[in-house]
Design a protein around this motif. Structure first.
Motif, PDB file in Angstrom:
ATOM      1  N   ILE A 117     -22.231 -14.355   1.207  1.00 21.93           N
ATOM      2  CA  ILE A 117     -22.194 -15.440   2.187  1.00 21.93           C
ATOM      3  C   ILE A 117     -23.157 -15.097   3.320  1.00 21.93           C
ATOM      4  N   LEU A 118     -24.023 -16.039   3.610  1.00 23.50           N
ATOM      5  CA  LEU A 118     -25.022 -15.820   4.656  1.00 23.50           C
ATOM      6  C   LEU A 118     -24.457 -16.099   6.039  1.00 23.50           C
ATOM      7  N   GLN A 119     -24.954 -15.358   6.981  1.00 24.11           N
ATOM      8  CA  GLN A 119     -24.723 -15.652   8.392  1.00 24.11           C
ATOM      9  C   GLN A 119     -26.003 -16.336   8.860  1.00 24.11           C
ATOM     10  N   ILE A 120     -25.988 -17.650   8.819  1.00 29.84           N
ATOM     11  CA  ILE A 120     -27.193 -18.430   9.099  1.00 29.84           C
ATOM     12  C   ILE A 120     -27.787 -18.037  10.452  1.00 29.84           C
ATOM     13  N   ASN A 121     -26.931 -17.818  11.426  1.00 28.27           N
ATOM     14  CA  ASN A 121     -27.428 -17.462  12.753  1.00 28.27           C
ATOM     15  C   ASN A 121     -28.232 -16.157  12.736  1.00 28.27           C
ATOM     16  N   LYS A 122     -27.936 -15.268  11.809  1.00 24.17           N
ATOM     17  CA  LYS A 122     -28.652 -13.991  11.719  1.00 24.17           C
ATOM     18  C   LYS A 122     -29.680 -13.995  10.593  1.00 24.17           C
ATOM     19  N   ASP A 123     -29.315 -14.537   9.431  1.00 22.44           N
ATOM     20  CA  ASP A 123     -30.182 -14.476   8.250  1.00 22.44           C
ATOM     21  C   ASP A 123     -31.285 -15.542   8.246  1.00 22.44           C
ATOM     22  N   TYR A 124     -31.032 -16.700   8.851  1.00 22.29           N
ATOM     23  CA  TYR A 124     -32.001 -17.801   8.901  1.00 22.29           C
ATOM     24  C   TYR A 124     -31.997 -18.421  10.289  1.00 22.29           C
ATOM     25  N   PRO A 125     -32.505 -17.674  11.280  1.00 21.44           N
ATOM     26  CA  PRO A 125     -32.432 -18.151  12.668  1.00 21.44           C
ATOM     27  C   PRO A 125     -33.140 -19.485  12.902  1.00 21.44           C
ATOM     28  N   ALA A 126     -34.189 -19.804  12.150  1.00 21.78           N
ATOM     29  CA  ALA A 126     -34.867 -21.093  12.342  1.00 21.78           C
ATOM     30  C   ALA A 126     -33.942 -22.246  11.971  1.00 21.78           C
ATOM     31  N   PHE A 127     -33.198 -22.110  10.877  1.00 16.35           N
ATOM     32  CA  PHE A 127     -32.232 -23.125  10.463  1.00 16.35           C
ATOM     33  C   PHE A 127     -31.106 -23.211  11.495  1.00 16.35           C
ATOM     34  N   HIS A 128     -30.655 -22.066  11.953  1.00 16.99           N
ATOM     35  CA  HIS A 128     -29.610 -22.000  12.983  1.00 16.99           C
ATOM     36  C   HIS A 128     -30.044 -22.770  14.232  1.00 16.99           C
ATOM     37  N   GLU A 129     -31.276 -22.574  14.668  1.00 17.59           N
ATOM     38  CA  GLU A 129     -31.772 -23.255  15.873  1.00 17.59           C
ATOM     39  C   GLU A 129     -31.795 -24.770  15.681  1.00 17.59           C
ATOM     40  N   VAL A 130     -32.175 -25.232  14.490  1.00 14.99           N
ATOM     41  CA  VAL A 130     -32.172 -26.669  14.219  1.00 14.99           C
ATOM     42  C   VAL A 130     -30.751 -27.216  14.332  1.00 14.99           C
ATOM     43  N   LEU A 131     -29.795 -26.529  13.705  1.00 11.02           N
ATOM     44  CA  LEU A 131     -28.400 -26.975  13.743  1.00 11.02           C
ATOM     45  C   LEU A 131     -27.851 -26.969  15.170  1.00 11.02           C
ATOM     46  N   MET A 132     -28.153 -25.931  15.917  1.00 13.02           N
ATOM     47  CA  MET A 132     -27.685 -25.856  17.307  1.00 13.02           C
ATOM     48  C   MET A 132     -28.318 -26.966  18.152  1.00 13.02           C
TER      49      MET A 132
END
Length: 141
Positions: A117-132
Motif C-alpha cells: 500500500i502506497l503512502q501517496i503523500n510520501k511515494d507520489y508527492p506530485a499526486f498528493h499535491e494535486v489532491l490537496m
C-alpha cells in the motif's frame, strides 16, 4: 483547477423490463466518472499502470434518490470526500436534465504497487499535491 462534470447518456441495455435503469449501473457510472476525473487532474489510469500502480475499490456506497430511464442525460459531479495520504474517498452527485438528484455516493480507494500500500503523500508527492489542492479549492468554493 476546474473539473468538468461527466455526462452519461442512459443506454437501453442499462434498463430493465419496466424501462427503469438497473441499480447496478450507477456504480458503473461512478467508475466512468472517476476515470474521467483522474484523467482531468493529470493522473489517469494509463499513468498509474505505467508506474505499476493499481487502485482497488475498497468500499462503495450508493443512495438512490430518483429513477432514470432510457435516453436521459445524467450529469455526474465528482469531488473528494476525504483524503488521508493513503486512502482516497471520492464523492459523486448524479442529476438528470431536470437537475433532479438521482443518486449520490462514495467510493473508497487505496493505491498499491508491488503488493505494498502506497503512502501517496510520501511515494507520489506530485499526486498528493494535486489532491490537496483540490480539497482546498472545494473548501473555498
Amino acid at each position: 483547477m476546474e473539473i468538468t462534470k461527466y455526462t452519461h447518456y442512459v443506454q437501453y441495455y442499462e434498463t430493465d423490463k419496466m424501462g427503469i435503469t438497473h441499480h447496478s449501473n450507477y456504480v458503473r457510472w461512478m467508475e466512468e466518472s472517476r476515470v474521467d476525473f483522474l484523467r482531468q487532474i493529470g493522473w489517469d489510469y494509463a499513468k498509474f499502470e505505467e508506474e505499476g500502480i493499481i487502485s482497488p475499490v475498497i468500499g462503495i456506497n450508493c443512495k438512490y434518490k430518483h429513477s432514470t430511464t432510457f435516453a436521459e442525460t445524467i450529469t455526474i459531479t465528482v469531488g473528494i470526500e476525504k483524503y488521508s495520504g493513503i486512502k482516497l474517498v471520492l464523492k459523486y452527485k448524479m442529476t438528470n436534465q431536470k437537475d433532479e438528484l438521482v443518486c449520490e455516493g462514495t467510493s473508497e480507494h487505496c493505491f498499491i504497487k508491488n503488493d505494498r500500500i502506497l503512502q501517496i503523500n510520501k511515494d507520489y508527492p506530485a499526486f498528493h499535491e494535486v489532491l490537496m489542492g483540490l480539497l482546498e479549492s472545494q473548501k473555498n468554493g
